[in-house]
Design a protein around this motif. Sequence first.
Motif, mmCIF file in Angstrom:
data_model
loop_
_atom_site.group_PDB
_atom_site.id
_atom_site.type_symbol
_atom_site.label_atom_id
_atom_site.label_comp_id
_atom_site.label_asym_id
_atom_site.label_seq_id
_atom_site.Cartn_x
_atom_site.Cartn_y
_atom_site.Cartn_z
ATOM 1 N N TRP A 55 0.842 -1.192 0.000
ATOM 2 C CA TRP A 55 0.000 0.000 0.000
ATOM 3 C C TRP A 55 0.873 1.235 0.000
ATOM 4 C CZ3 TRP A 55 -2.800 -2.367 4.795
ATOM 5 C CH2 TRP A 55 -3.623 -3.421 4.376
ATOM 6 N N LYS A 56 0.301 2.288 -0.576
ATOM 7 C CA LYS A 56 1.014 3.559 -0.612
ATOM 8 C C LYS A 56 1.292 4.019 0.813
ATOM 9 C CE LYS A 56 -1.030 5.652 -4.117
ATOM 10 N NZ LYS A 56 -2.173 6.550 -4.388
ATOM 11 N N ARG A 57 0.248 3.949 1.621
ATOM 12 C CA ARG A 57 0.436 4.340 3.023
ATOM 13 C C ARG A 57 0.174 3.115 3.880
ATOM 14 N NH1 ARG A 57 -3.825 8.402 3.408
ATOM 15 N NH2 ARG A 57 -3.625 8.083 5.645
ATOM 16 N N GLU A 58 1.223 2.531 4.399
ATOM 17 C CA GLU A 58 1.034 1.401 5.295
ATOM 18 C C GLU A 58 1.741 1.695 6.608
ATOM 19 O OE1 GLU A 58 2.684 -1.939 3.069
ATOM 20 O OE2 GLU A 58 4.688 -1.369 3.698
ATOM 21 N N ARG A 59 1.120 1.232 7.682
ATOM 22 C CA ARG A 59 1.647 1.513 9.013
ATOM 23 C C ARG A 59 2.461 0.299 9.464
ATOM 24 N NH1 ARG A 59 -2.895 2.181 10.660
ATOM 25 N NH2 ARG A 59 -3.295 4.385 10.423
ATOM 26 N N VAL A 60 3.729 0.312 9.149
ATOM 27 C CA VAL A 60 4.579 -0.812 9.543
ATOM 28 C C VAL A 60 4.957 -0.617 11.014
ATOM 29 C CG1 VAL A 60 6.747 -2.040 9.102
ATOM 30 C CG2 VAL A 60 5.457 -1.064 7.200
ATOM 31 N N VAL A 61 4.575 -1.586 11.859
ATOM 32 C CA VAL A 61 4.846 -1.436 13.288
ATOM 33 C C VAL A 61 5.939 -2.377 13.775
ATOM 34 C CG1 VAL A 61 2.635 -0.406 13.937
ATOM 35 C CG2 VAL A 61 2.826 -2.894 13.799
ATOM 36 N N ALA A 62 6.374 -3.292 12.923
ATOM 37 C CA ALA A 62 7.493 -4.155 13.293
ATOM 38 C C ALA A 62 8.081 -4.741 12.018
ATOM 39 C CB ALA A 62 7.032 -5.274 14.219
ATOM 40 N N GLU A 63 9.383 -4.947 12.033
ATOM 41 C CA GLU A 63 10.039 -5.550 10.867
ATOM 42 C C GLU A 63 10.940 -6.677 11.318
ATOM 43 O OE1 GLU A 63 10.966 -2.998 7.182
ATOM 44 O OE2 GLU A 63 11.174 -1.640 8.900
ATOM 45 N N PHE A 64 10.939 -7.747 10.542
ATOM 46 C CA PHE A 64 11.728 -8.925 10.877
ATOM 47 C C PHE A 64 12.462 -9.410 9.628
ATOM 48 C CE2 PHE A 64 7.790 -8.857 13.359
ATOM 49 C CZ PHE A 64 8.299 -8.821 14.648
ATOM 50 N N TRP A 65 13.327 -10.354 9.834
ATOM 51 C CA TRP A 65 14.066 -10.881 8.688
ATOM 52 C C TRP A 65 13.151 -11.606 7.709
ATOM 53 C CZ3 TRP A 65 14.064 -16.161 7.859
ATOM 54 C CH2 TRP A 65 13.577 -16.925 8.930
ATOM 55 N N ASP A 66 12.024 -12.136 8.197
ATOM 56 C CA ASP A 66 11.142 -12.923 7.325
ATOM 57 C C ASP A 66 9.810 -12.228 7.030
ATOM 58 O OD1 ASP A 66 10.347 -13.096 9.944
ATOM 59 O OD2 ASP A 66 9.761 -15.192 9.848
ATOM 60 N N GLY A 67 9.699 -10.975 7.398
ATOM 61 C CA GLY A 67 8.460 -10.280 7.105
ATOM 62 C C GLY A 67 8.290 -9.037 7.966
ATOM 63 N N LYS A 68 7.057 -8.511 7.948
ATOM 64 C CA LYS A 68 6.788 -7.298 8.717
ATOM 65 C C LYS A 68 5.351 -7.337 9.226
ATOM 66 C CE LYS A 68 5.473 -4.889 4.493
ATOM 67 N NZ LYS A 68 5.852 -3.934 3.470
ATOM 68 N N ILE A 69 5.080 -6.515 10.232
ATOM 69 C CA ILE A 69 3.713 -6.420 10.746
ATOM 70 C C ILE A 69 3.158 -5.043 10.418
ATOM 71 C CG2 ILE A 69 2.250 -6.439 12.818
ATOM 72 C CD1 ILE A 69 4.177 -8.506 14.022
ATOM 73 N N VAL A 70 1.980 -5.055 9.819
ATOM 74 C CA VAL A 70 1.292 -3.828 9.423
ATOM 75 C C VAL A 70 0.059 -3.686 10.300
ATOM 76 C CG1 VAL A 70 -0.033 -2.796 7.528
ATOM 77 C CG2 VAL A 70 2.138 -3.919 7.045
ATOM 78 N N LEU A 71 -0.159 -2.497 10.826
ATOM 79 C CA LEU A 71 -1.349 -2.233 11.652
ATOM 80 C C LEU A 71 -2.399 -1.508 10.823
ATOM 81 C CD1 LEU A 71 -2.947 -1.858 14.345
ATOM 82 C CD2 LEU A 71 -1.454 0.097 14.828
ATOM 83 N N VAL A 72 -3.636 -1.989 10.899
ATOM 84 C CA VAL A 72 -4.739 -1.327 10.193
ATOM 85 C C VAL A 72 -5.740 -0.824 11.230
ATOM 86 C CG1 VAL A 72 -6.578 -1.576 8.480
ATOM 87 C CG2 VAL A 72 -4.421 -2.800 8.157
ATOM 88 N N LEU A 73 -6.090 0.443 11.122
ATOM 89 C CA LEU A 73 -7.047 1.069 12.044
ATOM 90 C C LEU A 73 -8.347 1.379 11.311
ATOM 91 C CD1 LEU A 73 -4.541 3.438 13.913
ATOM 92 C CD2 LEU A 73 -5.429 1.207 14.650
ATOM 93 N N PRO A 74 -9.439 1.545 12.075
ATOM 94 C CA PRO A 74 -10.771 1.653 11.458
ATOM 95 C C PRO A 74 -10.935 2.762 10.424
ATOM 96 C CG PRO A 74 -10.966 1.315 13.814
ATOM 97 C CD PRO A 74 -9.501 1.508 13.541
ATOM 98 N N HIS A 75 -10.172 3.855 10.535
ATOM 99 C CA HIS A 75 -10.387 4.931 9.576
ATOM 100 C C HIS A 75 -9.352 4.950 8.464
ATOM 101 C CE1 HIS A 75 -13.674 6.187 11.974
ATOM 102 N NE2 HIS A 75 -12.909 6.250 13.049
#
Length: 223
Positions: free
Chosen positions: A55-75
Amino acid sequence: KGTKNQFVIDAGQKNFGATMCKSCGMIYTASNPEDELQHAQHHHRFLEGIKYTGWKRERVVAEFWDGKIVLVLPHDPSYAIKKVEEVQELVDNELGFQQVVPRCPNKTKTFLFISDEKKVVGCLIAEPIQQAFRVLSEPTSPESPGSRECHRAWRCSNEPVPAVCGISRIWVFRFKRRKRIARRLVDTLRNRFMFGCFLSTNEIAFSDPTPDGKLFAAKYCNT
Ligand code: ACO
Ligand code: ZN
């Protein structure tokens, strides 16, 4: 790309027993046309559902060697919300949950674990709660495998304890389990659920856990 080809390869040679598809994880009978059709439908929907295009705007809240965690909020933008809805549908389907309407949809936080292969391989949905009920020790009677209802009937205390955050769903893609993806999702949730504090394991609660969920939660909360 190539879903059709993959399907043919994954189904392998003519197989008359139960087969597990190596990409979507569904177990079906390859010799049964009805089963095959059902698999083809599920296969397509599943792979579309976990596909993550970035996504153009993604909220990456953690990064790892095998991937990342993106947080999605209601708005968040509708493309993000749509992806979360798609993933939740797959998860609910797998868990056998009925479509549950969240109690406060505008406070739901969804964490997606995105793999290097650009797939959503983990999902955690959390919501604020006030109280929870402790699960009492397991009944000792042997449990009959395959009966989910039976497994879910954990005894809970009648005394509510205060809690802050309820995990309404936690799910990891079948072929990515036991790689600490769920653990990393919960760690990230604890860090991100309330601004400026790290929630203790007493402050989070798992709602209606499955056997897998319970094993994970027991391990997670003791370590
Ligand atoms: N059996 C025994 N122990 C387990 C299991 C299991 N199935 N799953 C996790 N654990 C324990 C292990 O000790 C593990 O550490 P180890 O691998 O070093 O031994 C530890 O928990 C951490 O496990 P993770 O690797 O972080 O867990 P994973 O990424 O595999 O995800 C999950 C666990 C989410 C329960 C996964 O098995 C899953 O998606 N299952 C199907 C969906 C489901 O049932 N979800 C829970 C629903 S309940 C709810 O949503 C509130
Ligand atoms: Zn498949």
